[in-house]
Design a protein around this motif. Structure first.
Motif, mmCIF file in Angstrom:
data_model
loop_
_atom_site.group_PDB
_atom_site.id
_atom_site.type_symbol
_atom_site.label_atom_id
_atom_site.label_comp_id
_atom_site.label_asym_id
_atom_site.label_seq_id
_atom_site.Cartn_x
_atom_site.Cartn_y
_atom_site.Cartn_z
ATOM 1 N N GLU A 74 0.827 -1.211 0.000
ATOM 2 C CA GLU A 74 0.000 0.000 0.000
ATOM 3 C C GLU A 74 0.859 1.257 0.000
ATOM 4 O O GLU A 74 0.560 2.237 -0.684
ATOM 5 C CB GLU A 74 -0.922 0.002 1.216
ATOM 6 N N ALA A 75 1.932 1.237 0.773
ATOM 7 C CA ALA A 75 2.756 2.436 0.915
ATOM 8 C C ALA A 75 3.729 2.632 -0.241
ATOM 9 O O ALA A 75 4.244 3.739 -0.429
ATOM 10 C CB ALA A 75 3.539 2.364 2.229
ATOM 11 N N ARG A 78 3.138 4.428 -4.740
ATOM 12 C CA ARG A 78 1.697 4.642 -4.652
ATOM 13 C C ARG A 78 1.317 6.010 -5.186
ATOM 14 O O ARG A 78 1.968 7.005 -4.870
ATOM 15 C CB ARG A 78 1.260 4.542 -3.184
ATOM 16 N N GLY A 81 1.402 8.764 -2.811
ATOM 17 C CA GLY A 81 2.199 8.261 -1.702
ATOM 18 C C GLY A 81 3.619 8.794 -1.737
ATOM 19 O O GLY A 81 4.087 9.342 -2.739
ATOM 20 N N LEU A 210 -4.687 0.180 7.176
ATOM 21 C CA LEU A 210 -4.188 0.882 5.995
ATOM 22 C C LEU A 210 -4.536 2.367 6.050
ATOM 23 O O LEU A 210 -3.754 3.207 5.600
ATOM 24 C CB LEU A 210 -4.742 0.243 4.728
ATOM 25 N N ALA A 211 -5.703 2.693 6.581
ATOM 26 C CA ALA A 211 -6.043 4.110 6.741
ATOM 27 C C ALA A 211 -5.086 4.785 7.722
ATOM 28 O O ALA A 211 -4.657 5.933 7.502
ATOM 29 C CB ALA A 211 -7.486 4.255 7.218
ATOM 30 N N LEU A 213 -1.985 3.839 8.325
ATOM 31 C CA LEU A 213 -0.700 3.935 7.621
ATOM 32 C C LEU A 213 -0.677 5.145 6.694
ATOM 33 O O LEU A 213 0.293 5.936 6.704
ATOM 34 C CB LEU A 213 -0.465 2.657 6.822
ATOM 35 N N ASP A 214 -1.711 5.313 5.888
ATOM 36 C CA ASP A 214 -1.740 6.450 4.966
ATOM 37 C C ASP A 214 -1.823 7.774 5.726
ATOM 38 O O ASP A 214 -1.261 8.782 5.285
ATOM 39 C CB ASP A 214 -2.913 6.309 3.997
ATOM 40 N N ILE A 217 1.682 8.708 6.707
ATOM 41 C CA ILE A 217 2.465 9.216 5.571
ATOM 42 C C ILE A 217 2.042 10.631 5.203
ATOM 43 O O ILE A 217 2.889 11.521 4.994
ATOM 44 C CB ILE A 217 2.327 8.263 4.370
ATOM 45 N N VAL A 218 0.735 10.877 5.131
ATOM 46 C CA VAL A 218 0.264 12.219 4.783
ATOM 47 C C VAL A 218 0.698 13.234 5.837
ATOM 48 O O VAL A 218 1.132 14.354 5.513
ATOM 49 C CB VAL A 218 -1.274 12.216 4.620
#
Length: 260
Positions: A74-75, A78, A81, A210-211, A213-214, A217-218
């Motif tokens: 996912e990361a 992306r 990403g 996953l939410a 994780l994102d 990153i954001v």
């Protein structure tokens, strides 16, 4: 009007399937909202570690085994990403070369060093996130310990509730990590009871994890902007200019990220 016997049944306003889907959607939405709200301080602490790594030309490594390998994918590379991300992907510990075998390996001791062998893992610049819903299996725990021994800051996405429910000796992932982001998922992961004698259904840890994780990153990219740094972000391949933008980014990272 005569209806042929072979005609499909006319949908009714209510059916058990609709109720089950609604129950899952409601529960996973509630769980996601609670995790994103209550874990926001931990998300921000994790993002600080990632932003510090990005600023030092470091790499954000992401590891999970079994179904949790999707956190790395996912990361990685992306649309929307971060560029400076490297998944730790070893096929034997994923699913596509043997799902049953990967579960056996995840519960065995002694595989961490071979999993990490092909990655730089610089304690002065890099950071590692390990995703494990139960937080109790030997492989993710030992990967976390090996990375900590190399000096890397460690982030965990895990379920404290699940980890605490497992009667097995040994440390849990949340005992090792510098920052723990709790996905709030229940023991066993599934959210919907199907009936007496049946296992529950409707997994939650991927949707929520996953939410989270994102979000990390954001937030890390936002920290960079607030500090006057220019974040490195991949574009969707179908956007104007994406081929040149992503190609140049991939070329810069190719020596550090073997999966490019």
């Amino acid at each position: 009007m005569n209806v042929p016997e072979s005609a499909p049944a006319v949908p009714t306003a209510w059916s058990p399937l609709d109720v089950t889907a609604t129950r899952y959607a409601t529960r996973v939405q509630d769980l996601l909202g609670r995790a994103l709200t209550e874990e926001l301080p931990a998300v921000r602490r994790a993002a600080e570690l990632v932003a510090r790594s990005f600023a030092a030309d470091g790499i954000f490594y992401v590891f999970g085994s079994g179904h949790s390998h999707i956190f790395g994918e996912e990361a990685f590379y992306r649309a929307g990403g971060a560029v400076r991300v490297c998944p730790i992907l070893k096929p034997a510990h994923m699913l596509h070369e043997g799902a049953v075998r990967s579960t056996v390996l995840e519960r065995e001791h002694g595989h961490a060093e071979s999993v990490l062998a092909d990655y730089r893992l610089d304690g002065d610049r890099d950071v590692l996130l390990v995703a494990s819903n139960s937080g109790a299996n030997p492989l993710p725990v030992e990967v976390a310990q090996a990375a900590k021994a190399r000096g890397l800051p460690l982030i965990a996405i895990t379920s404290r509730s699940y980890a605490s429910s497992i009667e097995r000796p040994g440390p849990r992932l949340h005992d090792i990590a510098d920052v723990v982001v709790d996905n709030h998922c229940p023991p066993g992961d599934a959210l919907v009871e199907l009936g007496p004698g049946l296992p529950s259904a409707g997994p939650s840890s991927s949707v929520v994890g996953l939410a989270l994780l994102d979000a990390i990153i954001v937030e890390a990219l936002g920290i960079q902007i607030r500090r006057g740094e220019t974040p490195e972000v991949f574009m969707s391949a179908n956007m104007p200019g994406a081929a040149e933008h992503n190609g140049e980014s991939a070329r810069r990272m190719s020596d550090l990220v073997p999966h490019l």
